[in-house]
Scaffold this active site. Structure first.
Site, PDB file in Angstrom:
ATOM      1  N   GLY A  10       8.297 -10.968 -16.790  1.00  0.00           N
ATOM      2  CA  GLY A  10       8.199  -9.648 -17.410  1.00  0.00           C
ATOM      3  C   GLY A  10       6.796  -9.387 -17.915  1.00  0.00           C
ATOM      4  N   GLY A  15       6.350  -9.391 -22.922  1.00  0.00           N
ATOM      5  CA  GLY A  15       5.838 -10.507 -22.123  1.00  0.00           C
ATOM      6  C   GLY A  15       4.336 -10.673 -22.283  1.00  0.00           C
ATOM      7  N   PHE A 118       9.658   9.995 -37.978  1.00  0.00           N
ATOM      8  CA  PHE A 118      10.542   9.631 -36.877  1.00  0.00           C
ATOM      9  C   PHE A 118      11.972   9.534 -37.410  1.00  0.00           C
ATOM     10  CE2 PHE A 118      10.196   7.952 -32.474  1.00  0.00           C
ATOM     11  CZ  PHE A 118       9.014   8.553 -32.116  1.00  0.00           C
ATOM     12  N   ASP A 212      18.081  -7.304 -14.814  1.00  0.00           N
ATOM     13  CA  ASP A 212      18.097  -8.560 -14.041  1.00  0.00           C
ATOM     14  C   ASP A 212      18.110  -9.799 -14.941  1.00  0.00           C
ATOM     15  OD1 ASP A 212      17.801  -6.928 -11.819  1.00  0.00           O
ATOM     16  OD2 ASP A 212      15.650  -7.300 -11.624  1.00  0.00           O
ATOM     17  N   GLN A 231      22.237   2.750 -26.388  1.00  0.00           N
ATOM     18  CA  GLN A 231      21.692   3.925 -27.078  1.00  0.00           C
ATOM     19  C   GLN A 231      21.536   5.134 -26.157  1.00  0.00           C
ATOM     20  OE1 GLN A 231      17.507   4.153 -28.981  1.00  0.00           O
ATOM     21  NE2 GLN A 231      18.974   4.336 -30.646  1.00  0.00           N
ATOM     22  N   HIS A 233      19.676   8.580 -26.088  1.00  0.00           N
ATOM     23  CA  HIS A 233      18.624   9.332 -26.770  1.00  0.00           C
ATOM     24  C   HIS A 233      19.044  10.794 -26.771  1.00  0.00           C
ATOM     25  CE1 HIS A 233      14.810  11.115 -27.800  1.00  0.00           C
ATOM     26  NE2 HIS A 233      14.306   9.919 -28.027  1.00  0.00           N
ATOM     27  N   LEU A 243      12.804  11.474 -20.625  1.00  0.00           N
ATOM     28  CA  LEU A 243      12.756  11.610 -22.078  1.00  0.00           C
ATOM     29  C   LEU A 243      11.837  12.723 -22.557  1.00  0.00           C
ATOM     30  CD1 LEU A 243      13.768  10.054 -24.627  1.00  0.00           C
ATOM     31  CD2 LEU A 243      11.470   9.097 -24.710  1.00  0.00           C
ATOM     32  N   GLU A 246      11.141  11.680 -29.268  1.00  0.00           N
ATOM     33  CA  GLU A 246      11.509  12.030 -30.636  1.00  0.00           C
ATOM     34  C   GLU A 246      10.286  12.511 -31.431  1.00  0.00           C
ATOM     35  OE1 GLU A 246      14.474   9.405 -32.111  1.00  0.00           O
ATOM     36  OE2 GLU A 246      13.477   9.299 -34.055  1.00  0.00           O
ATOM     37  N   ARG A 384      19.360   1.517 -32.773  1.00  0.00           N
ATOM     38  CA  ARG A 384      17.935   1.313 -33.028  1.00  0.00           C
ATOM     39  C   ARG A 384      17.293   2.583 -33.570  1.00  0.00           C
ATOM     40  NH1 ARG A 384      13.017   2.350 -30.144  1.00  0.00           N
ATOM     41  NH2 ARG A 384      14.025   3.028 -28.217  1.00  0.00           N
ATOM     42  N   SER A 389      11.141  -0.230 -31.374  1.00  0.00           N
ATOM     43  CA  SER A 389      11.234  -1.116 -30.216  1.00  0.00           C
ATOM     44  C   SER A 389       9.863  -1.657 -29.808  1.00  0.00           C
ATOM     45  CB  SER A 389      11.872  -0.389 -29.032  1.00  0.00           C
ATOM     46  OG  SER A 389      11.687  -1.162 -27.883  1.00  0.00           O
TER      47      SER A 389
HETATM   48  C1  LIG Z   1      10.694   7.106 -21.853  1.00  0.00           C
HETATM   49  C2  LIG Z   1      10.733   6.100 -22.954  1.00  0.00           C
HETATM   50  C3  LIG Z   1       9.965   6.264 -24.088  1.00  0.00           C
HETATM   51  C4  LIG Z   1      10.000   5.313 -25.105  1.00  0.00           C
HETATM   52  N1  LIG Z   1       9.236   5.516 -26.221  1.00  0.00           N
HETATM   53  C5  LIG Z   1       9.260   4.595 -27.210  1.00  0.00           C
HETATM   54  C6  LIG Z   1       8.476   4.766 -28.378  1.00  0.00           C
HETATM   55  O1  LIG Z   1       7.744   5.732 -28.530  1.00  0.00           O
HETATM   56  N2  LIG Z   1       8.550   3.823 -29.348  1.00  0.00           N
HETATM   57  C7  LIG Z   1       9.342   2.713 -29.233  1.00  0.00           C
HETATM   58  O2  LIG Z   1       9.344   1.886 -30.143  1.00  0.00           O
HETATM   59  N3  LIG Z   1      10.082   2.519 -28.111  1.00  0.00           N
HETATM   60  C8  LIG Z   1      10.058   3.415 -27.112  1.00  0.00           C
HETATM   61  N4  LIG Z   1      10.824   3.210 -25.989  1.00  0.00           N
HETATM   62  C9  LIG Z   1      11.471   1.916 -25.782  1.00  0.00           C
HETATM   63  C10 LIG Z   1      10.406   0.893 -25.350  1.00  0.00           C
HETATM   64  O3  LIG Z   1       9.471   1.513 -24.522  1.00  0.00           O
HETATM   65  C11 LIG Z   1      11.006  -0.290 -24.584  1.00  0.00           C
HETATM   66  O4  LIG Z   1      12.124  -0.788 -25.278  1.00  0.00           O
HETATM   67  C12 LIG Z   1       9.979  -1.405 -24.451  1.00  0.00           C
HETATM   68  O5  LIG Z   1       8.776  -0.915 -23.915  1.00  0.00           O
HETATM   69  C13 LIG Z   1      10.510  -2.534 -23.585  1.00  0.00           C
HETATM   70  O6  LIG Z   1       9.460  -3.450 -23.347  1.00  0.00           O
HETATM   71  P1  LIG Z   1       9.749  -4.861 -22.694  1.00  0.00           P
HETATM   72  O7  LIG Z   1       8.454  -5.601 -22.691  1.00  0.00           O
HETATM   73  O8  LIG Z   1      10.899  -5.505 -23.357  1.00  0.00           O
HETATM   74  O9  LIG Z   1      10.219  -4.545 -21.201  1.00  0.00           O
HETATM   75  P2  LIG Z   1       9.572  -3.636 -20.039  1.00  0.00           P
HETATM   76  O10 LIG Z   1       8.369  -2.917 -20.445  1.00  0.00           O
HETATM   77  O11 LIG Z   1      10.719  -2.863 -19.472  1.00  0.00           O
HETATM   78  O12 LIG Z   1       9.103  -4.712 -18.982  1.00  0.00           O
HETATM   79  C14 LIG Z   1      10.034  -5.455 -18.207  1.00  0.00           C
HETATM   80  C15 LIG Z   1       9.255  -6.314 -17.240  1.00  0.00           C
HETATM   81  O13 LIG Z   1      10.148  -7.207 -16.597  1.00  0.00           O
HETATM   82  C16 LIG Z   1       9.880  -7.204 -15.199  1.00  0.00           C
HETATM   83  N5  LIG Z   1      11.117  -7.592 -14.515  1.00  0.00           N
HETATM   84  C17 LIG Z   1      12.368  -7.126 -14.709  1.00  0.00           C
HETATM   85  N6  LIG Z   1      13.232  -7.755 -13.861  1.00  0.00           N
HETATM   86  C18 LIG Z   1      12.497  -8.616 -13.141  1.00  0.00           C
HETATM   87  C19 LIG Z   1      12.799  -9.530 -12.084  1.00  0.00           C
HETATM   88  N7  LIG Z   1      14.036  -9.680 -11.610  1.00  0.00           N
HETATM   89  N8  LIG Z   1      11.786 -10.245 -11.555  1.00  0.00           N
HETATM   90  C20 LIG Z   1      10.515 -10.107 -12.004  1.00  0.00           C
HETATM   91  N9  LIG Z   1      10.174  -9.260 -12.994  1.00  0.00           N
HETATM   92  C21 LIG Z   1      11.159  -8.537 -13.544  1.00  0.00           C
HETATM   93  C22 LIG Z   1       9.417  -5.779 -14.913  1.00  0.00           C
HETATM   94  O14 LIG Z   1       8.688  -5.725 -13.724  1.00  0.00           O
HETATM   95  C23 LIG Z   1       8.540  -5.536 -16.144  1.00  0.00           C
HETATM   96  O15 LIG Z   1       7.264  -6.092 -15.940  1.00  0.00           O
HETATM   97  C24 LIG Z   1      10.814   4.177 -24.980  1.00  0.00           C
HETATM   98  C25 LIG Z   1      11.603   4.015 -23.852  1.00  0.00           C
HETATM   99  C26 LIG Z   1      11.596   4.988 -22.881  1.00  0.00           C
HETATM  100  C27 LIG Z   1      12.548   4.840 -21.746  1.00  0.00           C
END
Ligand SMILES: Cc1cc2nc3c(=O)[nH]c(=O)nc-3n(C[C@H](O)[C@H](O)[C@H](O)COP(=O)(O)OP(=O)(O)OC[C@H]3O[C@@H](n4cnc5c(N)ncnc54)[C@H](O)[C@@H]3O)c2cc1C
Length: 570
Positions: A10, A15, A118, A212, A231, A233, A243, A246, A384, A389
């Site tokens: 990730g 990550g 927020f 995954d 959740q 939104h 989206l 907010e 949340r 997040s």
């Molecule tokens: C449109 C939108 C706006 C948002 N705005 C906000 C905000 O303003 N403030 C806030 O706090 N939160 C916000 N959120 C929530 C927040 O963005 C996410 O919860 C957060 O960015 C998730 O980050 P992460 O590092 O956990 O995963 P992600 O950023 O989703 O990264 C997942 C990674 O895992 C990799 N991966 C997945 N499966 C596999 C696999 N099988 N093999 C290899 N690689 C894999 C992907 O390629 C990616 O690199 C928002 C969400 C959305 C949808």
């Protein structure tokens, strides 16, 4: 066989932040990040509105304790309060650290980091970079990966977690470019694979959010925690579902129904449009059910017009652009049509405060860590708060990275039977490519997403979910009988979709079974047949064990260290 001290699956915020911390803590460690997308295309890049931290730049009355209280109340008291205290206490430092890495936060006129209102937060504490906060942070973190010499395997799909004798030893992955299969072993494996929005048919999440990491963990026999808390939104752009942040309501936009009423006055009079997301989404759904959607349709309006063009274009330009580009609405002169859209998974892979994965109520898995949306350290509980997040990804990404750097000291690389895993992966892929099949992937996936949306959406009942369970069993059978048009090994995205479909179904079944067992309403989980919260029976975390025979449900206690549960009113 490929080898590293640490592999992180990730390349999103969680990550990347973990990788940077490991490299900073012990530069001699050999760290790799694997992602099925390019890291900069990870879903985090789409985050818009901001990241909470009690910096007190706008509101001197703010404090980490107040941030913690808002978070626990927002969670409907299901969050683990020891984890929340860490989140709120460490927030100001991680924001400043990001700033030092080069993240360009929006500023007040005196040069300090700006902070906006927020939902569910009692003070203006959300730091932001206009409405492109994830973009600003992720780009800097990925630059830092290169600076610290972290190896990046981009566009590699991880298909299997190697877990032997309660120890994570590596992963099996294939290269999207040419279908090459590799085993990667390491002293520690971390999952930061993001959420599962694609389990549902309308979502703000990107196409890669297929759960995954959750599915691989469950398939390895480990539990998933609190999966029933999904959740919605409140303001997904109608009809596309992407989206509208907010941040728009944080800047003062109104929600109005077909009668022109700001209906939130009837549901959360003290917080109005800035009530927490579970309450606001349900309020919109009630308005639509009562026939007060615009023109009787399935949406209400988000009205920004009174903010004026200058404020709209400087504070939320991307939201204006989305509405204009995708549905032809100019938000300076017209209200934006919105309805709730699937946005975030509160549950996930259960971890302790150091990010190490739990195998049950009291036990941990050796060499296995997780952080970010895929993990459940339970700072969000049943719901949340917006802007918590990104904060969780950075606070717990950093913390988990530091813990891993200590964990791998003086450890040997584990033994792995490489040939066994390569052969099994080849056979799985070959079988998918060659099976005659009856169904197209898209057909089964769409039916599955519709099913989850209809039978396990905003409003849930025992009867409805039981029907959903039966239908998903049929769809799971169909998913075994899909056929692929593309038999090649170069950029076979159809093959990836076939593997992702399996992930979606495992995750969907776990959500449904967890929701069926929780006979109460709490946060985002609303049971029409059990409309009250029931602390006596359900002030507990669900631990769901998925297997081909079904899903076994157990519970573990909630950490209550600061705030006694109360009735939740806004
Ligand atoms: C449109 C939108 C706006 C948002 N705005 C906000 C905000 O303003 N403030 C806030 O706090 N939160 C916000 N959120 C929530 C927040 O963005 C996410 O919860 C957060 O960015 C998730 O980050 P992460 O590092 O956990 O995963 P992600 O950023 O989703 O990264 C997942 C990674 O895992 C990799 N991966 C997945 N499966 C596999 C696999 N099988 N093999 C290899 N690689 C894999 C992907 O390629 C990616 O690199 C928002 C969400 C959305 C949808």
């Amino acid at each position: 066989m490929l080898e590293h001290d640490v592999i992180i699956i990730g390349g999103g915020l969680a990550g990347c932040r973990a990788a940077v911390e490991i490299a900073r803590t012990d530069p001699s460690l050999n760290v790799a990040v694997v992602a099925k997308t390019h890291p900069i295309r990870s879903h985090s890049v789409a985050a818009q509105g901001g990241m909470a931290a009690a910096l007190k730049n706008v509101d001197p009355e703010d404090s980490w304790e107040s941030h913690a209280f808002d978070t626990v109340k927002g969670s409907d008291y299901l969050a683990d309060q020891d984890a929340v205290a860490i989140l709120a206490q460490e927030a100001p430092d991680v924001v400043i650290d990001l700033e030092h890495m080069g993240v360009l936060f929006s500023r007040l006129t005196d040069g300090r980091i700006a902070q906006r209102a927020f939902g569910g937060h009692s003070h203006n504490r959300t730091c932001y970079a206009a409405d492109k906060t994830g973009h600003a942070i992720l780009h800097e973190l990925v630059n830092n990966l290169r600076r610290y010499g972290v190896q990046i395997y981009q566009e590699w799909y991880v298909m299997h977690l190697i877990l032997v004798d309660n120890q994570a030893r590596g992963v099996v992955m294939f290269h999207l470019l040419d279908g090459q299969i590799e085993v990667l072993r390491a002293k520690a494996v971390m999952f930061a694979t993001g959420g599962y929005g694609r389990v549902y048919n309308t979502t703000s999440n990107d196409y890669a959010s297929t759960g995954d990491g959750l599915a691989m963990t469950a398939t390895a026999g480990l539990p998933l925690e609190d999966m029933e808390f999904v959740q919605f939104h409140p303001t997904g752009l109608y009809p596309v579902g992407v989206l509208i942040s907010e941040a728009v309501r944080g800047e003062g936009a109104y929600l109005v129904n077909s009668q022109g009423d700001r209906f939130m006055a009837n549901y959360a009079p003290s917080r109005m449009e800035l009530a927490p997301r579970d309450i606001t989404s349900r309020s919109i759904a009630y308005e639509i059910r009562a026939g007060r959607g615009i023109g009787g349709g399935p949406f209400v309006y988000l009205d920004l017009r009174h903010l004026g063009k200058d404020k709209i274009m400087s504070r939320v330009p991307f939201c204006w652009e989305e509405a204009h580009r995708l549905v032809g609405v100019d938000a300076v002169t017209q209200p934006i049509p919105v309805r709730p859209t699937i946005h975030y998974c509160m549950g996930g892979i259960p971890v302790n405060l150091e990010g190490q994965v739990r195998s049950g109520k009291d036990n941990l898995v050796e060499g296995f860590f997780a952080a970010g949306e895929t993990a459940c350290v339970s700072v969000h509980g049943a719901n949340r708060l917006g802007s918590n997040s990104l904060l969780e990804c950075v606070v717990y990404g950093k913390r988990t990275g530091a813990a891993i750097a200590q964990y791998v000291q003086n450890r040997q690389l584990p033994s792995v039977d490489e040939q066994h895993y390569i052969t099994a992966a080849r056979q799985q892929i070959q079988a998918l490519l060659e099976q005659p099949g009856k169904y197209r992937i898209n057909q089964v996936r769409q039916a599955f997403q519709d099913c989850m949306t209809e039978y396990c959406g905003v409003f849930r009942t025992q009867e409805l979910m039981r029907q959903g369970w039966e239908k998903i069993a049929e769809l799971q059978q169909q998913s075994m009988e899909i056929f692929l048009d593309d038999k090649g090994s170069c950029w076979n995205t159809e093959l990836v979709e076939a593997l992702e479909l399996r992930s979606l179904i495992v995750v969907g079944q776990t959500i449904l079974a967890s929701a069926l067992h929780r006979q109460e309403s709490r946060g985002a989980h609303f049971r029409e047949d059990y409309p009250q919260r029931d602390d006596g029976k359900f002030l507990q975390h669900t631990m769901a064990y998925h297997s081909p025979a079904g899903v076994d449900i157990h519970y573990r206690p909630v950490a209550i260290t600061m705030f006694e549960p109360q009735e939740r009113k806004y």
